[in-house]
Scaffold this motif. Structure first.
Motif, short mmCIF file in Angstrom:
data_model
loop_
_atom_site.label_atom_id
_atom_site.label_comp_id
_atom_site.label_asym_id
_atom_site.label_seq_id
_atom_site.Cartn_x
_atom_site.Cartn_y
_atom_site.Cartn_z
N MET A 1 0.99 16.60 71.63
CA MET A 1 2.20 17.36 71.81
C MET A 1 2.02 18.70 71.09
O MET A 1 1.57 18.74 69.94
CB MET A 1 3.38 16.58 71.23
CG MET A 1 4.72 17.14 71.58
SD MET A 1 6.10 16.01 71.22
CE MET A 1 6.04 15.88 69.46
N ILE A 2 2.36 19.78 71.75
CA ILE A 2 2.23 21.12 71.19
C ILE A 2 3.62 21.63 70.81
O ILE A 2 4.56 21.57 71.61
CB ILE A 2 1.58 22.09 72.21
CG1 ILE A 2 0.19 21.59 72.59
CG2 ILE A 2 1.53 23.51 71.66
CD1 ILE A 2 -0.81 21.53 71.45
N ILE A 3 3.75 22.13 69.57
CA ILE A 3 4.99 22.73 69.10
C ILE A 3 4.76 24.23 69.02
O ILE A 3 3.84 24.69 68.33
CB ILE A 3 5.39 22.16 67.72
CG1 ILE A 3 5.70 20.66 67.88
CG2 ILE A 3 6.58 22.92 67.15
CD1 ILE A 3 6.01 19.96 66.58
N ASN A 4 5.57 24.99 69.74
CA ASN A 4 5.43 26.44 69.77
C ASN A 4 6.18 27.04 68.58
O ASN A 4 7.35 27.39 68.67
CB ASN A 4 5.94 27.00 71.10
CG ASN A 4 5.55 28.45 71.28
OD1 ASN A 4 4.68 28.96 70.59
ND2 ASN A 4 6.20 29.12 72.20
N ASP A 12 -0.62 22.16 67.24
CA ASP A 12 -0.66 20.73 67.51
C ASP A 12 0.36 20.02 66.63
O ASP A 12 0.51 20.35 65.45
CB ASP A 12 -2.06 20.19 67.23
CG ASP A 12 -2.24 18.78 67.76
OD1 ASP A 12 -1.59 17.87 67.21
OD2 ASP A 12 -3.02 18.61 68.71
N SER A 13 1.04 19.04 67.17
CA SER A 13 2.08 18.34 66.41
C SER A 13 1.51 17.60 65.20
O SER A 13 2.26 17.25 64.28
CB SER A 13 2.83 17.36 67.31
OG SER A 13 1.97 16.35 67.78
N GLN A 14 0.21 17.38 65.15
CA GLN A 14 -0.40 16.70 64.01
C GLN A 14 -0.32 17.54 62.73
O GLN A 14 -0.49 17.01 61.64
CB GLN A 14 -1.85 16.33 64.32
CG GLN A 14 -1.94 15.26 65.38
CD GLN A 14 -3.37 14.84 65.65
OE1 GLN A 14 -4.21 14.87 64.76
NE2 GLN A 14 -3.64 14.43 66.87
N GLU A 15 -0.06 18.84 62.88
CA GLU A 15 0.12 19.70 61.70
C GLU A 15 1.48 19.50 61.05
O GLU A 15 1.73 19.99 59.96
CB GLU A 15 -0.01 21.18 62.09
CG GLU A 15 -1.37 21.61 62.53
CD GLU A 15 -1.43 23.10 62.83
OE1 GLU A 15 -0.52 23.87 62.42
OE2 GLU A 15 -2.39 23.51 63.49
N PHE A 16 2.39 18.79 61.75
CA PHE A 16 3.78 18.67 61.33
C PHE A 16 4.11 17.24 60.91
O PHE A 16 3.45 16.29 61.32
CB PHE A 16 4.71 19.07 62.49
CG PHE A 16 4.57 20.49 62.92
CD1 PHE A 16 5.42 21.47 62.45
CD2 PHE A 16 3.58 20.86 63.83
CE1 PHE A 16 5.29 22.79 62.86
CE2 PHE A 16 3.44 22.17 64.25
CZ PHE A 16 4.30 23.13 63.76
N GLU A 55 15.71 17.77 66.31
CA GLU A 55 14.99 17.09 65.24
C GLU A 55 14.47 18.09 64.21
O GLU A 55 14.19 19.24 64.54
CB GLU A 55 13.77 16.35 65.82
CG GLU A 55 14.11 15.43 66.95
CD GLU A 55 12.89 14.95 67.71
OE1 GLU A 55 12.98 13.85 68.27
OE2 GLU A 55 11.86 15.65 67.77
N LEU A 56 14.33 17.61 62.98
CA LEU A 56 13.71 18.41 61.92
C LEU A 56 12.22 18.08 61.86
O LEU A 56 11.84 16.92 61.83
CB LEU A 56 14.33 18.09 60.56
CG LEU A 56 15.65 18.73 60.24
CD1 LEU A 56 16.18 18.18 58.90
CD2 LEU A 56 15.52 20.24 60.16
N TRP A 57 11.41 19.13 61.82
CA TRP A 57 9.97 18.98 61.66
C TRP A 57 9.53 19.91 60.53
O TRP A 57 10.04 21.02 60.39
CB TRP A 57 9.23 19.36 62.95
CG TRP A 57 9.40 18.38 64.06
CD1 TRP A 57 10.51 18.17 64.82
CD2 TRP A 57 8.41 17.48 64.55
NE1 TRP A 57 10.27 17.21 65.75
CE2 TRP A 57 8.99 16.76 65.62
CE3 TRP A 57 7.09 17.22 64.21
CZ2 TRP A 57 8.29 15.80 66.33
CZ3 TRP A 57 6.39 16.26 64.92
CH2 TRP A 57 7.00 15.56 65.97
N PHE A 58 8.59 19.45 59.72
CA PHE A 58 8.07 20.22 58.59
C PHE A 58 6.62 20.57 58.86
O PHE A 58 5.80 19.69 59.17
CB PHE A 58 8.20 19.39 57.30
CG PHE A 58 7.69 20.08 56.08
CD1 PHE A 58 8.28 21.24 55.61
CD2 PHE A 58 6.62 19.55 55.38
CE1 PHE A 58 7.82 21.87 54.47
CE2 PHE A 58 6.15 20.17 54.23
CZ PHE A 58 6.76 21.33 53.78
N HIS A 59 6.28 21.85 58.76
CA HIS A 59 4.91 22.31 59.04
C HIS A 59 4.06 22.10 57.79
O HIS A 59 3.71 23.03 57.07
CB HIS A 59 4.91 23.77 59.47
CG HIS A 59 3.64 24.19 60.12
ND1 HIS A 59 3.33 25.50 60.36
CD2 HIS A 59 2.58 23.47 60.59
CE1 HIS A 59 2.15 25.58 60.94
NE2 HIS A 59 1.67 24.34 61.09
#
Length: 95
Positions: A1-4, A12-16, A55-59
């Protein structure tokens, strides 16, 4: 999954790290007469929607920013990504 990411572009969502429902930005007033009930709801009651969800995502592996991601929980399509600080300011909360 890609988060812009709004500042850094596609990541890449794996960074988050996923941190839950974005309504957590709307913390109850601790001085309210019914603060105990409000905080119980805030801490323990969650919706589990099918479809669009904020949703909340943290980089974590990047600039350590907090994001509000609007994602379809059925398809994982991301429709918008905003900095959480901008969402909080728009709701009248300080950063």
């Amino acid at each position: 999954m890609i988060i812009n990411h709004p500042l850094l572009g596609p990541r890449d969502s794996q960074e988050f790290t996923y941190l839950g429902d974005a309504s957590l930005i709307e913390r109850p007033d601790w001085q309210a007469a019914d603060a105990v009930d409000q905080f119980y709801d805030y801490l323990y009651l969650r919706n589990n929607p099918a479809g669009l969800h904020r949703e909340l995502w943290f980089h974590e592996q990047g600039d350590r920013s907090w994001l509000v991601v609007t994602r379809n929980t059925l398809t994982h399509d991301i429709t918008s990504v905003e900095l959480a600080r901008d969402v909080a300011k728009a709701k009248g909360r300080s950063t």
